[in-house]
Design a protein around this motif. Sequence first.
Motif, PDB file in Angstrom:
ATOM      1  N   GLU A  18       0.826  -1.211   0.000  1.00 32.15           N
ATOM      2  CA  GLU A  18       0.000   0.000   0.000  1.00 32.15           C
ATOM      3  C   GLU A  18       0.860   1.261   0.000  1.00 32.15           C
ATOM      4  O   GLU A  18       0.576   2.209  -0.751  1.00 32.15           O
ATOM      5  N   ARG A  36      -7.894  -2.371  -0.352  1.00 28.93           N
ATOM      6  CA  ARG A  36      -7.653  -3.486   0.553  1.00 28.93           C
ATOM      7  C   ARG A  36      -8.949  -3.884   1.235  1.00 28.93           C
ATOM      8  O   ARG A  36      -9.682  -3.046   1.742  1.00 28.93           O
ATOM      9  N   ILE A  41      -5.310  -7.266  -1.284  1.00 31.46           N
ATOM     10  CA  ILE A  41      -5.177  -5.962  -1.941  1.00 31.46           C
ATOM     11  C   ILE A  41      -5.353  -6.181  -3.438  1.00 31.46           C
ATOM     12  O   ILE A  41      -4.742  -7.077  -4.023  1.00 31.46           O
TER      13      ILE A  41
END
Length: 109
Positions: A18, A36, A41
């Motif tokens: 991320e 997510r 994800i």
Amino acid sequence: MTDLEYLEHAEALLARVEACCDRINEETDADIDNQRVGGMITLSFEDRSQIIVNLQKPLQEVWLAARAGGFHYRFDGQRWRDTKGEGEFFADLTRYASQQAGQPLAFSS
């Protein structure tokens, strides 16, 4: 490795993915949408292709699905290594995301 140790390392990997997406979006025009949900994800690219990173808790693995195929990674104490080859998760994610974005991108641990 205990289940708790696996979860610590796996959650750190997801957080790093991320963070890398945020950095890439700030520094390039790649425009990767990352979402997510729990232990998964989804990275979505401008051409509508996706890369999915998913935790597989019972197997203590992380799975990556890209246009290039599906890959399984297991933590070796230092890095997430491909269970069927010599690949390392972040190097592979860099390669596959770059292919799908059509420009060089960098994901790192």
